[in-house]
Design a protein around this motif. Structure first.
Motif, PDB file in Angstrom:
ATOM      1  N   LEU A 452       5.222 -24.432   6.318  1.00 43.54           N
ATOM      2  CA  LEU A 452       4.903 -24.755   7.714  1.00 43.54           C
ATOM      3  C   LEU A 452       5.968 -25.607   8.404  1.00 43.54           C
ATOM      4  O   LEU A 452       6.286 -25.385   9.574  1.00 43.54           O
ATOM      5  CB  LEU A 452       3.560 -25.490   7.783  1.00 43.54           C
ATOM      6  CG  LEU A 452       2.306 -24.678   7.463  1.00 43.54           C
ATOM      7  CD1 LEU A 452       1.078 -25.571   7.550  1.00 43.54           C
ATOM      8  CD2 LEU A 452       2.169 -23.493   8.414  1.00 43.54           C
ATOM      9  N   ILE A 453       6.509 -26.594   7.717  1.00 49.32           N
ATOM     10  CA  ILE A 453       7.434 -27.538   8.349  1.00 49.32           C
ATOM     11  C   ILE A 453       8.836 -26.948   8.400  1.00 49.32           C
ATOM     12  O   ILE A 453       9.426 -26.625   7.370  1.00 49.32           O
ATOM     13  CB  ILE A 453       7.451 -28.879   7.602  1.00 49.32           C
ATOM     14  CG1 ILE A 453       6.047 -29.496   7.588  1.00 49.32           C
ATOM     15  CG2 ILE A 453       8.439 -29.836   8.248  1.00 49.32           C
ATOM     16  CD1 ILE A 453       5.956 -30.802   6.810  1.00 49.32           C
ATOM     17  N   ILE A 454       9.379 -26.819   9.587  1.00 54.77           N
ATOM     18  CA  ILE A 454      10.718 -26.249   9.760  1.00 54.77           C
ATOM     19  C   ILE A 454      11.783 -27.320   9.955  1.00 54.77           C
ATOM     20  O   ILE A 454      12.969 -27.022   9.890  1.00 54.77           O
ATOM     21  CB  ILE A 454      10.746 -25.263  10.954  1.00 54.77           C
ATOM     22  CG1 ILE A 454      10.297 -25.970  12.248  1.00 54.77           C
ATOM     23  CG2 ILE A 454       9.879 -24.044  10.673  1.00 54.77           C
ATOM     24  CD1 ILE A 454      10.380 -25.093  13.482  1.00 54.77           C
ATOM     25  N   ASN A 455      11.353 -28.552  10.198  1.00 48.85           N
ATOM     26  CA  ASN A 455      12.309 -29.646  10.300  1.00 48.85           C
ATOM     27  C   ASN A 455      12.627 -30.138   8.887  1.00 48.85           C
ATOM     28  O   ASN A 455      11.747 -30.648   8.188  1.00 48.85           O
ATOM     29  CB  ASN A 455      11.729 -30.777  11.159  1.00 48.85           C
ATOM     30  CG  ASN A 455      12.693 -31.936  11.338  1.00 48.85           C
ATOM     31  OD1 ASN A 455      12.980 -32.671  10.400  1.00 48.85           O
ATOM     32  ND2 ASN A 455      13.191 -32.110  12.551  1.00 48.85           N
ATOM     33  N   LYS A 456      13.855 -29.986   8.459  1.00 50.26           N
ATOM     34  CA  LYS A 456      14.237 -30.272   7.079  1.00 50.26           C
ATOM     35  C   LYS A 456      14.007 -31.725   6.695  1.00 50.26           C
ATOM     36  O   LYS A 456      13.488 -32.033   5.611  1.00 50.26           O
ATOM     37  CB  LYS A 456      15.708 -29.901   6.856  1.00 50.26           C
ATOM     38  CG  LYS A 456      16.161 -30.060   5.406  1.00 50.26           C
ATOM     39  CD  LYS A 456      17.604 -29.618   5.242  1.00 50.26           C
ATOM     40  CE  LYS A 456      18.067 -29.802   3.798  1.00 50.26           C
ATOM     41  NZ  LYS A 456      19.490 -29.374   3.617  1.00 50.26           N
ATOM     42  N   ASP A 457      14.389 -32.645   7.571  1.00 47.56           N
ATOM     43  CA  ASP A 457      14.233 -34.074   7.269  1.00 47.56           C
ATOM     44  C   ASP A 457      12.766 -34.458   7.121  1.00 47.56           C
ATOM     45  O   ASP A 457      12.394 -35.216   6.223  1.00 47.56           O
ATOM     46  CB  ASP A 457      14.894 -34.924   8.358  1.00 47.56           C
ATOM     47  CG  ASP A 457      16.404 -34.800   8.365  1.00 47.56           C
ATOM     48  OD1 ASP A 457      16.971 -34.480   7.300  1.00 47.56           O
ATOM     49  OD2 ASP A 457      17.011 -35.013   9.433  1.00 47.56           O
ATOM     50  N   LEU A 458      11.928 -33.913   8.011  1.00 49.60           N
ATOM     51  CA  LEU A 458      10.500 -34.209   7.922  1.00 49.60           C
ATOM     52  C   LEU A 458       9.905 -33.602   6.662  1.00 49.60           C
ATOM     53  O   LEU A 458       9.109 -34.251   5.966  1.00 49.60           O
ATOM     54  CB  LEU A 458       9.778 -33.690   9.161  1.00 49.60           C
ATOM     55  CG  LEU A 458       8.256 -33.891   9.171  1.00 49.60           C
ATOM     56  CD1 LEU A 458       7.898 -35.370   9.081  1.00 49.60           C
ATOM     57  CD2 LEU A 458       7.638 -33.271  10.424  1.00 49.60           C
ATOM     58  N   PHE A 459      10.287 -32.374   6.339  1.00 51.63           N
ATOM     59  CA  PHE A 459       9.755 -31.732   5.142  1.00 51.63           C
ATOM     60  C   PHE A 459      10.097 -32.535   3.891  1.00 51.63           C
ATOM     61  O   PHE A 459       9.239 -32.769   3.032  1.00 51.63           O
ATOM     62  CB  PHE A 459      10.304 -30.318   5.005  1.00 51.63           C
ATOM     63  CG  PHE A 459       9.888 -29.635   3.728  1.00 51.63           C
ATOM     64  CD1 PHE A 459       8.618 -29.101   3.606  1.00 51.63           C
ATOM     65  CD2 PHE A 459      10.757 -29.554   2.648  1.00 51.63           C
ATOM     66  CE1 PHE A 459       8.218 -28.491   2.426  1.00 51.63           C
ATOM     67  CE2 PHE A 459      10.368 -28.949   1.465  1.00 51.63           C
ATOM     68  CZ  PHE A 459       9.097 -28.405   1.354  1.00 51.63           C
ATOM     69  N   ILE A 587       6.938 -27.389  13.394  1.00 54.35           N
ATOM     70  CA  ILE A 587       6.015 -26.514  12.679  1.00 54.35           C
ATOM     71  C   ILE A 587       6.341 -25.038  12.987  1.00 54.35           C
ATOM     72  O   ILE A 587       6.607 -24.678  14.133  1.00 54.35           O
ATOM     73  CB  ILE A 587       4.551 -26.812  13.083  1.00 54.35           C
ATOM     74  CG1 ILE A 587       4.110 -28.171  12.529  1.00 54.35           C
ATOM     75  CG2 ILE A 587       3.610 -25.719  12.594  1.00 54.35           C
ATOM     76  CD1 ILE A 587       3.993 -28.239  11.021  1.00 54.35           C
ATOM     77  N   ASN A 588       6.314 -24.194  11.957  1.00 52.32           N
ATOM     78  CA  ASN A 588       6.453 -22.760  12.131  1.00 52.32           C
ATOM     79  C   ASN A 588       5.145 -22.225  12.726  1.00 52.32           C
ATOM     80  O   ASN A 588       4.129 -22.127  12.037  1.00 52.32           O
ATOM     81  CB  ASN A 588       6.738 -22.087  10.778  1.00 52.32           C
ATOM     82  CG  ASN A 588       7.013 -20.606  10.908  1.00 52.32           C
ATOM     83  OD1 ASN A 588       6.312 -19.890  11.626  1.00 52.32           O
ATOM     84  ND2 ASN A 588       8.024 -20.135  10.192  1.00 52.32           N
ATOM     85  N   ILE A 589       5.186 -21.891  13.995  1.00 52.18           N
ATOM     86  CA  ILE A 589       3.964 -21.548  14.718  1.00 52.18           C
ATOM     87  C   ILE A 589       3.325 -20.280  14.174  1.00 52.18           C
ATOM     88  O   ILE A 589       2.085 -20.188  14.048  1.00 52.18           O
ATOM     89  CB  ILE A 589       4.260 -21.395  16.226  1.00 52.18           C
ATOM     90  CG1 ILE A 589       4.794 -22.724  16.796  1.00 52.18           C
ATOM     91  CG2 ILE A 589       2.998 -20.985  16.970  1.00 52.18           C
ATOM     92  CD1 ILE A 589       3.865 -23.906  16.603  1.00 52.18           C
ATOM     93  N   ASN A 590       4.133 -19.286  13.838  1.00 50.78           N
ATOM     94  CA  ASN A 590       3.573 -18.027  13.336  1.00 50.78           C
ATOM     95  C   ASN A 590       2.799 -18.229  12.043  1.00 50.78           C
ATOM     96  O   ASN A 590       1.705 -17.681  11.853  1.00 50.78           O
ATOM     97  CB  ASN A 590       4.695 -17.008  13.127  1.00 50.78           C
ATOM     98  CG  ASN A 590       5.321 -16.557  14.432  1.00 50.78           C
ATOM     99  OD1 ASN A 590       4.642 -16.502  15.458  1.00 50.78           O
ATOM    100  ND2 ASN A 590       6.610 -16.246  14.411  1.00 50.78           N
ATOM    101  N   LYS A 591       3.355 -19.037  11.162  1.00 49.75           N
ATOM    102  CA  LYS A 591       2.679 -19.285   9.892  1.00 49.75           C
ATOM    103  C   LYS A 591       1.494 -20.242  10.078  1.00 49.75           C
ATOM    104  O   LYS A 591       0.513 -20.168   9.348  1.00 49.75           O
ATOM    105  CB  LYS A 591       3.668 -19.844   8.866  1.00 49.75           C
ATOM    106  CG  LYS A 591       4.715 -18.827   8.439  1.00 49.75           C
ATOM    107  CD  LYS A 591       5.663 -19.394   7.390  1.00 49.75           C
ATOM    108  CE  LYS A 591       6.667 -18.317   6.963  1.00 49.75           C
ATOM    109  NZ  LYS A 591       7.621 -18.826   5.943  1.00 49.75           N
ATOM    110  N   ALA A 592       1.609 -21.125  11.064  1.00 53.28           N
ATOM    111  CA  ALA A 592       0.519 -22.070  11.317  1.00 53.28           C
ATOM    112  C   ALA A 592      -0.726 -21.364  11.826  1.00 53.28           C
ATOM    113  O   ALA A 592      -1.850 -21.857  11.645  1.00 53.28           O
ATOM    114  CB  ALA A 592       0.968 -23.129  12.319  1.00 53.28           C
TER     115      ALA A 592
END
Length: 625
Positions: A452-459, A587-592
């Motif tokens: 779901l998380i597309i921001n690398k630092d946040l992930f 967030i990856n909206i499609n997967k969310a």
């Protein structure tokens, strides 16, 4: 309670801008507002001249609780030595340090004694506080918060100077910077779903710091530096007296101290052990208190319900109990969440106490209540929740089989389960203790956010925090208590109680969080739990002054089961969350979208509730990563 704002900078600020920033926290102190400037080596109260510019301004919003006269209006200024004082909180034992001049005012007593006895005087204070104490002649300004951090105090520090305030919004109004989110704080919320009221100096925002609870910071006016210079004494030494009688006396004194007020008092009465004991003690010393209980209209008044026990406490003590029904409605729940987000300025864990607290305090405000007592800290101080199964699992994982079986025995005694249920829990213990441990050792955990998380630092931040598994490693009651006090439970609960009560200009007091009671965290386990019962000292005391049936109840539903699951699973959340610009930034909206399938499982519900809270905050404030 009060609101505080201080501005010191090489860059001058327009007085009207400062006052507008101070007015943003008017709910913290609607009874009086004052602003002083410091210039030409003098303090001056400012009432007009809104177009003038200043380098040094201090402002205070007062909620009058003790001494309703103008004598206690702040800021306090000593023109002789150029000291000043801004105080948000209560000094309960002030009578022991007052004189003829200050005998009616805890705040004046506080100021006078700090000037006389200096910084170590903070250790003498029984109470809650956030304080700004200035000594201009020494180029020093001191900032402090009480031991548990019951009152907030934030600051923004740059090359030009410092801004100090009770809430973020006053600072952001002045600096006009973007609200850049702290990745660690956001990760904390996404992992634990606990609103990030941190006990560290970090906050939810990158460029704003917090004064740590139980510390004193010194800001040097001359070199524009700020450092921690003092840490409050934790006072964990016991006397030689009997533990139970000592606790009984000190808790009674703590409640009495928190009944000192010149305004109307109310008390939360959930029907649980903690609130029932506080109610019983408070009623002994003050018969004019009003009591409040919220309940779910979808539940019956059965013998397992909190409302059932609250009504019994009220009947036995002849209390005035106001019952507040809570019925689920998506629109109303969303409206409350957005109001809470506007006030908190951080993501709100609505699955715990915020919603019912909001509705209870709303009613209290309508009834003219200005002070409320609660039961916060009873679990953490006196032996924690009956989470014996998690302790059994943790001990099993640490190969402490004897201890594991001991905790599992207490779990069974506490749960009143059938033989089938007991066997099922035992198999769960084996699974979690052996197989699940091996699985966790092999895989990196990201709380279900992997795809779901597309921001690398946040992930990476979310995964790193998940892998710590701090709670899973705890296998002692004392460590569980300290973990909750310092990291998870108390910071959250005192943060929520402060923010929600201040929305309605009501002062919140927590008798269990008296610093003289902190030492009971370290008593032996047999005083904390035995034969399936937790909080032994509280139950023993309650059985003496009220009822054994109430004192030795085992099951408590609590606020967390009030319709929040229905709110989380409502289909209206899909558009609300996925259309939010801040959510879409990480967030990856499609997967969310898959989270909102017909059957929402526990993992999806956990993630949806986190994203819903973040989206609500984002709609009130422009957030950036």
């Amino acid at each position: 309670m009060c609101g505080i704002l201080l501005y010191i900078s090489k860059k001058k600020i327009k007085l009207s801008e400062f006052k507008n920033s101070l007015d943003l926290i008017d709910h913290r102190g609607p009874d009086n507002s004052s602003v002083f400037s410091y210039q030409n080596e003098n303090f001056e109260k400012i009432e007009h001249s809104l177009d003038n510019y200043y380098n040094f301004l201090i402002g205070h919003k007062r909620l009058a609780i003790i001494d309703l006269s103008s004598q206690s209006n702040q800021p306090f200024i000593n023109k002789n030595n150029k000291n000043f004082f801004l105080f948000n909180g209560e000094f309960y034992n002030f009578k022991s340090y007052s004189n003829e001049e200050t005998k009616n005012s805890d705040s004046l007593t506080f100021f006078q004694n700090l000037q006389k006895n200096k910084i170590p005087f903070f250790d003498k204070v029984i109470g809650m506080w956030s304080v700004i104490f200035g000594k201009i002649n020494e180029n020093s300004i001191y900032l402090s918060r009480d031991f548990y951090g019951k009152k907030p105090l934030y600051y923004y520090h740059d090359l030009n100077g410092i801004i100090i305030a009770s809430e973020f919004k006053s600072i952001f109004r002045i600096i006009k910077n973007e609200r850049k989110v702290n990745l660690q704080s956001l990760s904390f919320f996404m992992n634990y779903k606990m609103s990030p009221f941190s006990n560290s100096d970090e906050t939810f925002y990158e460029n704003i710091r917090s004064v740590k609870p139980g510390t004193v910071l010194k800001y040097d006016l001359k070199n524009n530096r700020i450092n921690q210079i003092y840490e409050l004494n934790k006072n964990i030494q016991h006397s030689n007296r009997d533990i139970y009688n000592s606790f009984k006396e000190e808790l009674s004194i703590s409640v009495q101290n928190r009944l000192v007020s010149d305004v109307k008092i109310g008390t939360f009465l959930s029907g649980g052990i903690d609130s029932s004991l506080i109610a019983a003690i408070a009623n002994k010393y003050n018969k004019e208190i009003s009591y409040y209980c919220a309940y779910d209209t979808n539940r019956s008044n059965s013998s397992k319900d909190d409302l059932y026990y609250a009504r019994n406490v009220a009947r036995l003590l002849k209390l005035n109990l106001t019952e507040i029904p809570i019925k689920y409605n998506y629109g109303e729940y969303l409206e409350i969440l957005e109001k809470l987000s506007l006030q908190f300025e951080i993501p709100v864990n609505y699955a715990a106490t915020p919603f019912p607290s909001y509705l209870i305090l709303q009613q209290m405000k309508n009834d003219g209540v200005k002070v409320v007592l609660d039961g916060i800290g009873g679990d953490e101080i006196m032996g924690f929740y009956p989470s014996y199964l998690s302790l059994a699992i943790s001990n099993f994982r640490h190969s402490k089989i004897k201890n594991s079986l001991f905790y599992f025995y207490n779990h069974i005694k506490n749960s009143n389960k059938t033989l089938f249920g007991k066997n099922k829990d035992f198999l769960y213990l084996i699974y979690k203790g052996i197989f699940k441990k091996s699985l966790m050792d092999q895989q990196k955990n990201s709380r279900g956010y992997d795809d779901l998380i597309i921001n690398k630092d946040l992930f990476n931040s979310v995964r790193k925090m998940s892998n710590k598994g701090e709670r899973d490693k705890i296998y002692k009651i004392i460590d569980k208590q300290l973990y909750s006090i310092n990291k998870i439970g108390i910071p959250f609960y005192v943060g929520v109680s402060d923010q929600v009560s201040m929305m309605y200009s009501i002062e919140n007091r927590s008798p269990f969080l008296d610093k003289n009671l902190y030492k009971y965290v370290f008593i032996e386990n047999n005083y904390k739990f035995n034969n399936g019962f937790n909080k032994i000292l509280l139950r023993k005391m309650l059985s003496e002054i009220l009822s054994k049936k109430i004192a030795w109840r085992k099951q408590k539903i609590g606020f967390s089961n009030f319709n929040q699951i229905n709110f989380t699973q409502d289909k209206n959340n899909k558009e609300y969350i996925l259309d939010d610009s801040f959510i879409r930034s990480f967030i990856n909206i499609n997967k969310a979208e898959r989270l909102f399938d017909e059957k929402i499982d526990h993992r999806s519900r956990f993630i949806i509730s986190s994203l819903l809270s973040i989206a609500s905050l984002s709609k009130k404030y422009k957030l950036y990563l």
